[in-house]
Design a protein around this motif. Sequence first.
Motif, PDB file in Angstrom:
ATOM      1  N   ALA A   6       0.861  -1.179   0.000  1.00  0.00           N
ATOM      2  CA  ALA A   6       0.000   0.000   0.000  1.00  0.00           C
ATOM      3  C   ALA A   6       0.895   1.226   0.000  1.00  0.00           C
ATOM      4  CB  ALA A   6      -0.907   0.006   1.219  1.00  0.00           C
ATOM      5  N   GLU A   7       0.387   2.311  -0.589  1.00  0.00           N
ATOM      6  CA  GLU A   7       1.146   3.556  -0.598  1.00  0.00           C
ATOM      7  C   GLU A   7       0.193   4.741  -0.516  1.00  0.00           C
ATOM      8  OE1 GLU A   7       3.367   3.871  -4.232  1.00  0.00           O
ATOM      9  OE2 GLU A   7       1.595   3.719  -5.489  1.00  0.00           O
ATOM     10  N   TYR A   8       0.713   5.831   0.045  1.00  0.00           N
ATOM     11  CA  TYR A   8      -0.062   7.066   0.093  1.00  0.00           C
ATOM     12  C   TYR A   8       0.033   7.740  -1.268  1.00  0.00           C
ATOM     13  CZ  TYR A   8      -1.630  11.735   1.232  1.00  0.00           C
ATOM     14  OH  TYR A   8      -2.314  12.920   1.241  1.00  0.00           O
ATOM     15  N   ASN A   9      -1.095   8.181  -1.801  1.00  0.00           N
ATOM     16  CA  ASN A   9      -1.159   8.854  -3.094  1.00  0.00           C
ATOM     17  C   ASN A   9      -1.481  10.329  -2.838  1.00  0.00           C
ATOM     18  OD1 ASN A   9      -2.012   9.966  -5.550  1.00  0.00           O
ATOM     19  ND2 ASN A   9      -2.733   7.997  -6.292  1.00  0.00           N
ATOM     20  N   PRO A  10      -0.477  11.233  -2.925  1.00  0.00           N
ATOM     21  CA  PRO A  10      -0.724  12.643  -2.613  1.00  0.00           C
ATOM     22  C   PRO A  10      -1.633  13.351  -3.624  1.00  0.00           C
ATOM     23  CG  PRO A  10       1.530  12.348  -3.375  1.00  0.00           C
ATOM     24  CD  PRO A  10       0.922  10.973  -3.248  1.00  0.00           C
ATOM     25  N   GLN A  11      -1.693  12.880  -4.869  1.00  0.00           N
ATOM     26  CA  GLN A  11      -2.558  13.505  -5.861  1.00  0.00           C
ATOM     27  C   GLN A  11      -4.037  13.326  -5.517  1.00  0.00           C
ATOM     28  OE1 GLN A  11       0.034  11.491  -7.005  1.00  0.00           O
ATOM     29  NE2 GLN A  11       1.356  13.161  -7.694  1.00  0.00           N
ATOM     30  N   ALA A  32     -12.435   8.892   4.925  1.00  0.00           N
ATOM     31  CA  ALA A  32     -12.169   8.012   6.062  1.00  0.00           C
ATOM     32  C   ALA A  32     -12.093   8.798   7.370  1.00  0.00           C
ATOM     33  CB  ALA A  32     -10.869   7.250   5.840  1.00  0.00           C
ATOM     34  N   GLU A  33     -11.638  10.057   7.297  1.00  0.00           N
ATOM     35  CA  GLU A  33     -11.386  10.837   8.502  1.00  0.00           C
ATOM     36  C   GLU A  33     -12.456  11.880   8.815  1.00  0.00           C
ATOM     37  OE1 GLU A  33      -7.466  12.515   8.083  1.00  0.00           O
ATOM     38  OE2 GLU A  33      -6.638  10.580   7.456  1.00  0.00           O
ATOM     39  N   LYS A  34     -13.432  12.073   7.939  1.00  0.00           N
ATOM     40  CA  LYS A  34     -14.351  13.203   8.103  1.00  0.00           C
ATOM     41  C   LYS A  34     -15.209  13.131   9.365  1.00  0.00           C
ATOM     42  CE  LYS A  34     -18.222  11.639   5.272  1.00  0.00           C
ATOM     43  NZ  LYS A  34     -19.000  11.931   4.071  1.00  0.00           N
ATOM     44  N   ASN A  35     -15.515  11.969   9.885  1.00  0.00           N
ATOM     45  CA  ASN A  35     -16.346  11.856  11.088  1.00  0.00           C
ATOM     46  C   ASN A  35     -15.555  11.509  12.342  1.00  0.00           C
ATOM     47  OD1 ASN A  35     -18.794  12.446   9.762  1.00  0.00           O
ATOM     48  ND2 ASN A  35     -18.896  10.356   8.994  1.00  0.00           N
ATOM     49  N   LEU A  36     -14.231  11.509  12.239  1.00  0.00           N
ATOM     50  CA  LEU A  36     -13.407  11.200  13.407  1.00  0.00           C
ATOM     51  C   LEU A  36     -13.323  12.403  14.331  1.00  0.00           C
ATOM     52  CD1 LEU A  36     -10.374   9.308  11.818  1.00  0.00           C
ATOM     53  CD2 LEU A  36     -12.385   8.328  12.929  1.00  0.00           C
ATOM     54  N   LYS A  37     -13.287  12.142  15.615  1.00  0.00           N
ATOM     55  CA  LYS A  37     -13.074  13.179  16.628  1.00  0.00           C
ATOM     56  C   LYS A  37     -11.577  13.190  16.934  1.00  0.00           C
ATOM     57  CE  LYS A  37     -17.566  13.606  17.191  1.00  0.00           C
ATOM     58  NZ  LYS A  37     -18.135  13.259  15.912  1.00  0.00           N
ATOM     59  N   THR A  38     -10.900  14.240  16.481  1.00  0.00           N
ATOM     60  CA  THR A  38      -9.450  14.316  16.644  1.00  0.00           C
ATOM     61  C   THR A  38      -9.055  15.596  17.367  1.00  0.00           C
ATOM     62  OG1 THR A  38      -9.115  15.439  14.526  1.00  0.00           O
ATOM     63  CG2 THR A  38      -9.021  13.028  14.507  1.00  0.00           C
ATOM     64  N   THR A  39      -7.835  15.582  17.870  1.00  0.00           N
ATOM     65  CA  THR A  39      -7.190  16.776  18.403  1.00  0.00           C
ATOM     66  C   THR A  39      -6.070  17.120  17.432  1.00  0.00           C
ATOM     67  OG1 THR A  39      -5.567  15.531  19.677  1.00  0.00           O
ATOM     68  CG2 THR A  39      -7.673  16.029  20.779  1.00  0.00           C
ATOM     69  N   PRO A  40      -5.437  18.268  17.581  1.00  0.00           N
ATOM     70  CA  PRO A  40      -4.302  18.577  16.699  1.00  0.00           C
ATOM     71  C   PRO A  40      -3.191  17.523  16.771  1.00  0.00           C
ATOM     72  CG  PRO A  40      -5.055  20.577  17.754  1.00  0.00           C
ATOM     73  CD  PRO A  40      -5.821  19.441  18.378  1.00  0.00           C
ATOM     74  N   VAL A  41      -2.967  16.975  17.962  1.00  0.00           N
ATOM     75  CA  VAL A  41      -1.924  15.952  18.126  1.00  0.00           C
ATOM     76  C   VAL A  41      -2.299  14.664  17.384  1.00  0.00           C
ATOM     77  CG1 VAL A  41      -0.744  14.473  19.809  1.00  0.00           C
ATOM     78  CG2 VAL A  41      -1.085  16.896  20.298  1.00  0.00           C
ATOM     79  N   SER A  42      -3.525  14.198  17.586  1.00  0.00           N
ATOM     80  CA  SER A  42      -3.921  12.949  16.926  1.00  0.00           C
ATOM     81  C   SER A  42      -4.097  13.146  15.419  1.00  0.00           C
ATOM     82  CB  SER A  42      -5.198  12.382  17.553  1.00  0.00           C
ATOM     83  OG  SER A  42      -6.278  13.277  17.422  1.00  0.00           O
ATOM     84  N   ASP A  43      -4.476  14.342  14.987  1.00  0.00           N
ATOM     85  CA  ASP A  43      -4.586  14.622  13.560  1.00  0.00           C
ATOM     86  C   ASP A  43      -3.215  14.535  12.900  1.00  0.00           C
ATOM     87  OD1 ASP A  43      -6.245  15.274  11.327  1.00  0.00           O
ATOM     88  OD2 ASP A  43      -5.390  17.295  11.376  1.00  0.00           O
ATOM     89  N   CYS A  44      -2.213  15.076  13.555  1.00  0.00           N
ATOM     90  CA  CYS A  44      -0.841  14.992  13.046  1.00  0.00           C
ATOM     91  C   CYS A  44      -0.365  13.536  13.024  1.00  0.00           C
ATOM     92  CB  CYS A  44       0.076  15.838  13.920  1.00  0.00           C
ATOM     93  SG  CYS A  44       1.776  15.892  13.356  1.00  0.00           S
ATOM     94  N   ALA A  45      -0.673  12.774  14.059  1.00  0.00           N
ATOM     95  CA  ALA A  45      -0.284  11.359  14.114  1.00  0.00           C
ATOM     96  C   ALA A  45      -0.988  10.557  13.029  1.00  0.00           C
ATOM     97  CB  ALA A  45      -0.602  10.780  15.490  1.00  0.00           C
ATOM     98  N   ASN A  47      -1.974  11.734  10.091  1.00  0.00           N
ATOM     99  CA  ASN A  47      -1.305  12.066   8.830  1.00  0.00           C
ATOM    100  C   ASN A  47       0.010  11.316   8.696  1.00  0.00           C
ATOM    101  OD1 ASN A  47      -3.363  13.822   8.122  1.00  0.00           O
ATOM    102  ND2 ASN A  47      -2.323  15.617   8.949  1.00  0.00           N
ATOM    103  N   ALA A  48       0.763  11.236   9.774  1.00  0.00           N
ATOM    104  CA  ALA A  48       2.027  10.497   9.754  1.00  0.00           C
ATOM    105  C   ALA A  48       1.790   9.013   9.484  1.00  0.00           C
ATOM    106  CB  ALA A  48       2.783  10.689  11.066  1.00  0.00           C
ATOM    107  N   LEU A  49       0.719   8.473  10.047  1.00  0.00           N
ATOM    108  CA  LEU A  49       0.385   7.068   9.816  1.00  0.00           C
ATOM    109  C   LEU A  49       0.104   6.825   8.335  1.00  0.00           C
ATOM    110  CD1 LEU A  49      -0.243   4.275  11.150  1.00  0.00           C
ATOM    111  CD2 LEU A  49      -2.630   5.033  11.212  1.00  0.00           C
ATOM    112  N   ALA A  50      -0.679   7.699   7.722  1.00  0.00           N
ATOM    113  CA  ALA A  50      -1.012   7.551   6.301  1.00  0.00           C
ATOM    114  C   ALA A  50       0.246   7.632   5.433  1.00  0.00           C
ATOM    115  CB  ALA A  50      -2.013   8.611   5.868  1.00  0.00           C
ATOM    116  N   LEU A  51       1.150   8.535   5.764  1.00  0.00           N
ATOM    117  CA  LEU A  51       2.368   8.707   4.974  1.00  0.00           C
ATOM    118  C   LEU A  51       3.393   7.604   5.193  1.00  0.00           C
ATOM    119  CD1 LEU A  51       2.876  12.538   5.431  1.00  0.00           C
ATOM    120  CD2 LEU A  51       2.235  11.363   3.321  1.00  0.00           C
ATOM    121  N   ASN A  52       3.588   7.213   6.459  1.00  0.00           N
ATOM    122  CA  ASN A  52       4.669   6.286   6.797  1.00  0.00           C
ATOM    123  C   ASN A  52       4.262   4.825   6.902  1.00  0.00           C
ATOM    124  OD1 ASN A  52       6.404   8.508   7.000  1.00  0.00           O
ATOM    125  ND2 ASN A  52       5.772   8.855   9.106  1.00  0.00           N
ATOM    126  N   GLN A  53       2.984   4.567   7.211  1.00  0.00           N
ATOM    127  CA  GLN A  53       2.505   3.194   7.353  1.00  0.00           C
ATOM    128  C   GLN A  53       1.143   3.056   6.679  1.00  0.00           C
ATOM    129  OE1 GLN A  53       2.666   2.967  11.681  1.00  0.00           O
ATOM    130  NE2 GLN A  53       4.411   1.575  11.487  1.00  0.00           N
TER     131      GLN A  53
END
Length: 78
Positions: A6-11, A32-45, A47-53
Amino acid sequence: MRTIFAEYNPQHNSIDVYTSAGYMFRIDCWEAEKNLKTTPVSDCALNALALNQPLEYARLYLDENLQMWVNAEDSLEL
């Protein structure tokens, strides 16, 4: 169906998952993320998950465990 990778597709802001059966399916990260309840910290995490894993992101999404993962990330916040 065995997953090859699997890979993240930035386009498309998506996770593209390719299988050994020759199929590719796309997970739209915004949808996938539109109904999630996130904080700035978890939102950043997230994004990192999508990019790195991206395969782990896809697994969590398909198992409907993204919110549980986000909640766990927020509980680690100091």
